[in-house]
Design a protein around this motif. Structure first.
Motif, PDB file in Angstrom:
ATOM      1  N   THR A 239       0.658  -1.203  -0.180  1.00  0.00           N
ATOM      2  CA  THR A 239      -0.010  -0.144   0.063  1.00  0.00           C
ATOM      3  C   THR A 239       0.811   1.126   0.013  1.00  0.00           C
ATOM      4  OG1 THR A 239      -1.940  -1.304   1.126  1.00  0.00           O
ATOM      5  CG2 THR A 239      -1.703   1.206   1.265  1.00  0.00           C
ATOM      6  N   VAL A 240       2.016   0.989   0.817  1.00  0.00           N
ATOM      7  CA  VAL A 240       2.847   2.513   0.716  1.00  0.00           C
ATOM      8  C   VAL A 240       3.408   2.717  -0.793  1.00  0.00           C
ATOM      9  CG1 VAL A 240       4.954   3.106   1.465  1.00  0.00           C
ATOM     10  CG2 VAL A 240       3.650   2.152   3.019  1.00  0.00           C
ATOM     11  N   ASP A 241       3.799   1.551  -1.276  1.00  0.00           N
ATOM     12  CA  ASP A 241       4.256   1.477  -2.716  1.00  0.00           C
ATOM     13  C   ASP A 241       3.223   2.276  -3.701  1.00  0.00           C
ATOM     14  OD1 ASP A 241       6.754   0.577  -1.931  1.00  0.00           O
ATOM     15  OD2 ASP A 241       6.206  -1.476  -2.499  1.00  0.00           O
ATOM     16  N   ALA A 242       1.818   1.568  -3.515  1.00  0.00           N
ATOM     17  CA  ALA A 242       0.776   2.275  -4.405  1.00  0.00           C
ATOM     18  C   ALA A 242       0.523   3.550  -4.110  1.00  0.00           C
ATOM     19  CB  ALA A 242      -0.372   1.431  -3.981  1.00  0.00           C
ATOM     20  N   ILE A 243       0.649   4.140  -3.028  1.00  0.00           N
ATOM     21  CA  ILE A 243       0.556   5.424  -2.621  1.00  0.00           C
ATOM     22  C   ILE A 243       1.664   6.257  -3.277  1.00  0.00           C
ATOM     23  CG2 ILE A 243       0.623   7.374  -0.811  1.00  0.00           C
ATOM     24  CD1 ILE A 243      -0.925   5.271   1.033  1.00  0.00           C
ATOM     25  N   ALA A 244       2.828   5.916  -3.189  1.00  0.00           N
ATOM     26  CA  ALA A 244       4.169   6.492  -3.904  1.00  0.00           C
ATOM     27  C   ALA A 244       3.546   6.692  -5.523  1.00  0.00           C
ATOM     28  CB  ALA A 244       5.149   5.923  -3.612  1.00  0.00           C
ATOM     29  N   GLN A 245       3.274   5.556  -6.090  1.00  0.00           N
ATOM     30  CA  GLN A 245       3.070   5.514  -7.502  1.00  0.00           C
ATOM     31  C   GLN A 245       1.870   6.392  -8.010  1.00  0.00           C
ATOM     32  OE1 GLN A 245       2.224   1.170  -8.175  1.00  0.00           O
ATOM     33  NE2 GLN A 245       4.441   0.757  -7.509  1.00  0.00           N
ATOM     34  N   THR A 246       0.917   6.612  -6.935  1.00  0.00           N
ATOM     35  CA  THR A 246      -0.291   7.556  -7.232  1.00  0.00           C
ATOM     36  C   THR A 246       0.192   8.754  -7.246  1.00  0.00           C
ATOM     37  OG1 THR A 246      -1.803   5.945  -6.336  1.00  0.00           O
ATOM     38  CG2 THR A 246      -2.471   8.153  -6.313  1.00  0.00           C
ATOM     39  N   ARG A 262      -7.951   6.449   9.606  1.00  0.00           N
ATOM     40  CA  ARG A 262      -7.007   6.383  10.739  1.00  0.00           C
ATOM     41  C   ARG A 262      -5.969   5.511  10.737  1.00  0.00           C
ATOM     42  NH1 ARG A 262      -9.248   4.456  15.652  1.00  0.00           N
ATOM     43  NH2 ARG A 262      -7.678   6.007  16.652  1.00  0.00           N
ATOM     44  N   ALA A 263      -5.933   4.417   9.621  1.00  0.00           N
ATOM     45  CA  ALA A 263      -4.668   3.665   9.762  1.00  0.00           C
ATOM     46  C   ALA A 263      -3.658   4.292   8.713  1.00  0.00           C
ATOM     47  CB  ALA A 263      -5.234   2.315   8.657  1.00  0.00           C
ATOM     48  N   LEU A 264      -4.188   5.049   7.814  1.00  0.00           N
ATOM     49  CA  LEU A 264      -3.100   5.997   6.719  1.00  0.00           C
ATOM     50  C   LEU A 264      -2.438   7.057   7.568  1.00  0.00           C
ATOM     51  CD1 LEU A 264      -4.960   6.010   3.566  1.00  0.00           C
ATOM     52  CD2 LEU A 264      -3.215   4.548   3.955  1.00  0.00           C
ATOM     53  N   GLU A 265      -3.369   7.645   8.450  1.00  0.00           N
ATOM     54  CA  GLU A 265      -2.797   8.756   9.177  1.00  0.00           C
ATOM     55  C   GLU A 265      -1.966   8.460  10.159  1.00  0.00           C
ATOM     56  OE1 GLU A 265      -2.688  11.898   8.063  1.00  0.00           O
ATOM     57  OE2 GLU A 265      -3.845  11.598   6.168  1.00  0.00           O
ATOM     58  N   SER A 266      -2.277   7.233  10.939  1.00  0.00           N
ATOM     59  CA  SER A 266      -1.518   6.834  11.958  1.00  0.00           C
ATOM     60  C   SER A 266      -0.037   6.567  11.464  1.00  0.00           C
ATOM     61  CB  SER A 266      -2.185   5.678  12.720  1.00  0.00           C
ATOM     62  OG  SER A 266      -3.438   6.021  13.282  1.00  0.00           O
ATOM     63  N   ALA A 267      -0.098   5.677  10.556  1.00  0.00           N
ATOM     64  CA  ALA A 267       1.173   5.255   9.709  1.00  0.00           C
ATOM     65  C   ALA A 267       2.119   6.326   9.428  1.00  0.00           C
ATOM     66  CB  ALA A 267       1.007   4.418   8.567  1.00  0.00           C
ATOM     67  N   ALA A 268       1.386   7.485   8.886  1.00  0.00           N
ATOM     68  CA  ALA A 268       1.902   8.803   8.479  1.00  0.00           C
ATOM     69  C   ALA A 268       2.704   9.364   9.744  1.00  0.00           C
ATOM     70  CB  ALA A 268       1.313   9.591   7.672  1.00  0.00           C
ATOM     71  N   ALA A 269       1.985   9.497  10.882  1.00  0.00           N
ATOM     72  CA  ALA A 269       2.240   9.830  11.890  1.00  0.00           C
ATOM     73  C   ALA A 269       3.731   9.204  12.563  1.00  0.00           C
ATOM     74  CB  ALA A 269       1.440  10.064  13.151  1.00  0.00           C
ATOM     75  N   ALA A 270       3.473   7.767  12.467  1.00  0.00           N
ATOM     76  CA  ALA A 270       4.371   6.951  13.011  1.00  0.00           C
ATOM     77  C   ALA A 270       5.641   7.253  12.328  1.00  0.00           C
ATOM     78  CB  ALA A 270       4.276   5.602  13.130  1.00  0.00           C
ATOM     79  N   SER A 271       5.521   7.268  10.878  1.00  0.00           N
ATOM     80  CA  SER A 271       6.908   7.475  10.094  1.00  0.00           C
ATOM     81  C   SER A 271       7.561   8.755  10.139  1.00  0.00           C
ATOM     82  CB  SER A 271       6.314   7.426   8.541  1.00  0.00           C
ATOM     83  OG  SER A 271       5.575   6.352   8.249  1.00  0.00           O
ATOM     84  N   ALA A 272       6.667   9.834  10.484  1.00  0.00           N
ATOM     85  CA  ALA A 272       7.196  11.177  10.785  1.00  0.00           C
ATOM     86  C   ALA A 272       8.006  11.001  12.037  1.00  0.00           C
ATOM     87  CB  ALA A 272       6.270  12.024  10.964  1.00  0.00           C
ATOM     88  N   LEU A 285       7.789   9.833   3.394  1.00  0.00           N
ATOM     89  CA  LEU A 285       6.832  10.488   4.208  1.00  0.00           C
ATOM     90  C   LEU A 285       6.127   9.361   4.771  1.00  0.00           C
ATOM     91  CD1 LEU A 285       5.679  13.507   2.050  1.00  0.00           C
ATOM     92  CD2 LEU A 285       7.334  13.550   4.041  1.00  0.00           C
ATOM     93  N   LEU A 286       6.045   8.172   4.322  1.00  0.00           N
ATOM     94  CA  LEU A 286       5.291   7.015   4.753  1.00  0.00           C
ATOM     95  C   LEU A 286       5.737   5.603   4.585  1.00  0.00           C
ATOM     96  CD1 LEU A 286       2.399   6.354   5.925  1.00  0.00           C
ATOM     97  CD2 LEU A 286       1.820   5.854   3.177  1.00  0.00           C
ATOM     98  N   ALA A 287       5.787   4.951   5.834  1.00  0.00           N
ATOM     99  CA  ALA A 287       6.432   3.760   5.564  1.00  0.00           C
ATOM    100  C   ALA A 287       5.429   2.709   6.088  1.00  0.00           C
ATOM    101  CB  ALA A 287       7.819   3.657   6.631  1.00  0.00           C
ATOM    102  N   ALA A 288       5.685   1.333   5.857  1.00  0.00           N
ATOM    103  CA  ALA A 288       4.882   0.368   6.389  1.00  0.00           C
ATOM    104  C   ALA A 288       4.833   0.444   7.819  1.00  0.00           C
ATOM    105  CB  ALA A 288       5.322  -1.185   5.662  1.00  0.00           C
ATOM    106  N   GLU A 289       3.725   0.306   8.517  1.00  0.00           N
ATOM    107  CA  GLU A 289       3.645   0.449   9.877  1.00  0.00           C
ATOM    108  C   GLU A 289       2.606  -0.504  10.402  1.00  0.00           C
ATOM    109  OE1 GLU A 289       5.538   2.129  11.784  1.00  0.00           O
ATOM    110  OE2 GLU A 289       6.272   3.627  10.499  1.00  0.00           O
ATOM    111  N   GLN A 290       2.555  -1.030  11.694  1.00  0.00           N
ATOM    112  CA  GLN A 290       1.346  -1.782  12.431  1.00  0.00           C
ATOM    113  C   GLN A 290       1.451  -1.274  13.786  1.00  0.00           C
ATOM    114  OE1 GLN A 290       1.592  -5.880  11.679  1.00  0.00           O
ATOM    115  NE2 GLN A 290       2.895  -6.256  13.162  1.00  0.00           N
ATOM    116  N   GLY A 291       0.532  -1.653  14.384  1.00  0.00           N
ATOM    117  CA  GLY A 291       0.474  -1.302  15.903  1.00  0.00           C
ATOM    118  C   GLY A 291      -0.784  -0.694  16.532  1.00  0.00           C
ATOM    119  N   ASP A 292      -1.063  -0.309  17.635  1.00  0.00           N
ATOM    120  CA  ASP A 292      -2.133   0.288  18.022  1.00  0.00           C
ATOM    121  C   ASP A 292      -2.172   1.720  18.060  1.00  0.00           C
ATOM    122  OD1 ASP A 292      -3.587  -1.966  19.388  1.00  0.00           O
ATOM    123  OD2 ASP A 292      -1.852  -2.170  20.682  1.00  0.00           O
ATOM    124  N   THR A 293      -3.302   2.196  17.459  1.00  0.00           N
ATOM    125  CA  THR A 293      -3.646   3.725  17.290  1.00  0.00           C
ATOM    126  C   THR A 293      -4.473   4.260  18.208  1.00  0.00           C
ATOM    127  OG1 THR A 293      -4.057   5.553  15.600  1.00  0.00           O
ATOM    128  CG2 THR A 293      -5.026   3.352  15.395  1.00  0.00           C
TER     129      THR A 293
END
Length: 363
Positions: A239-246, A262-272, A285-293
């Motif tokens: 999904t990170v790759d698809a967003i970069a291509q988009t 919430r998933a996308l913006e949480s991952a962006a916050a974690a990446s930041a 700006l965005l990396a693969a992430e997982q966890g609790d938000t």
């Protein structure tokens, strides 16, 4: 990291009157049979039908879906003393262990045995906040599939029926773990997905296991004092790759549902937060992430990933109404909801949809 809270706002800023008869109790006859309210980038409103979404998206746009699957999380039961209980599994933490809400006249203590669905016993191990830690005799998912019921939202007045088991589930659901559906996705059937793909609209997936906390009201007047419920999410590398291509092709990232937001913006916050570490890639700006938000989005929040949103209509004074107000603005959302009420749109999980394009940034 942009602040996701603001002491300027109170609950009254996100209230509206909703006649009870507009709360949809059953889905439309067909998945794509709902109406669609379009709030465009000029904050103008357009009354459409859901299939008209195909004319609102463009080649190279990316639709991001939440592929969580609703589990049959609701179980009736009783204590050894005969007292009735109701268990709602919130999160499976191990194959035979889960955290759950337990409704009972008296809260069961550690060591208590509960007989569920008249079929098997679970043991109360303890508590984690409002949730009870339960040990199951077999894999939790297997027992829920065999004996549980689909956990419909509290504003739906009928018990789950066979039709609900299929219609309160997206056609692309594949990761079991949610106790509430990502309802914006309920409008899509496979034919609609195929049509969008034929137009050059791509799709990608995140997973956010929606918890019962999504229905909990905000209980503080000052939003800065609100403690957001926790939900588990993952944003995969694909999904990170698809967003970069988009982005490279000039397309938009369109979240299907607030849970995808919430998933996308949480991952962006974690990446930041990780951007200053040696592991961070330059310009990433965005990396693969997982966890609790516990991300709580209110007006003033600066979206990092999401460019537009397809969503259903949300409860008054809810965190999700605050989230959409952060994207489109408080006043445009107020007008949109007033318009929807006046024109008798169907509200909440089984209701109609809304496509939100945020106001264009003025130079």
């Amino acid at each position: 990291m942009p602040s996701s809270q603001s002491p300027v706002f109170t609950l009254a800023d996100f209230d509206y009157h909703l006649p009870g008869e507009l709360i949809a109790q059953h889905p439309a006859a067909e998945r794509r049979g709902s109406r669609l309210l379009h709030l465009d980038g000029k904050s103008q409103l357009h009354d459409l039908q859901f299939p008209d979404l195909a004319a609102l998206v463009r080649e190279h746009d990316l639709l991001v879906f939440n592929d969580t699957r609703v589990i049959k999380a609701r179980l009736p039961g009783q204590k050894a003393t005969g007292g009735k209980v109701e268990v709602l599994v919130e999160r499976i933490v191990e194959p035979t262990r889960a955290l759950a809400h337990v409704r009972a006249s008296k809260s069961p203590g550690p060591g208590t045995t509960l007989r569920l669905a008249g079929a098997f016993d679970v043991q109360v191990l303890g508590r984690q906040g409002e949730l009870f830690d339960l040990s199951f005799p077999e894999p939790v998912l297997d027992l829920l599939d065999a004996h549980g019921a689909t956990p419909l939202p509290p504003y739906i007045t009928h018990s789950a029926q066979t039709d609900d088991d299929s219609r309160y589930q997206t056609v692309y659901a594949r990761q079991p773990g949610a106790v509430a559906a990502p309802t914006a996705g309920l409008h899509f059937d496979q034919a609609m997905l195929d049509q969008l793909a034929s137009q050059g609209v791509r799709r990608a997936f995140v997973t956010l296991h929606v918890g019962a906390g999504t229905f909990q009201p905000v209980r503080v007047d000052n939003l800065a004092d609100h403690i957001m419920h926790s939900e588990w999410y993952t944003v995969p590398q694909a999904t990170v790759d698809a967003i970069a291509q988009t982005r490279a092709k000039g397309g938009r990232v369109i979240a299907v549902g607030t849970t995808s937001v919430r998933a996308l913006e949480s991952a962006a916050a974690a990446s930041a937060a990780a951007a200053t570490t040696a592991a961070a890639k330059p310009g990433q700006l965005l990396a693969a992430e997982q966890g609790d938000t516990r991300l709580f989005i209110t007006p003033g929040y600066q979206y990092r990933v999401v460019d537009a949103l397809l969503t259903n209509f949300h409860l008054p004074q809810s965190t999700l109404l605050m989230l959409v107000s952060a994207l489109a603005g408080i006043e445009p959302i107020r007008r949109a909801y007033a318009h929807a009420v006046a024109n008798k749109y169907r509200f909440f999980s089984y209701g109609d949809a809304m496509f939100i394009e945020p106001p264009a940034v003025k130079s």
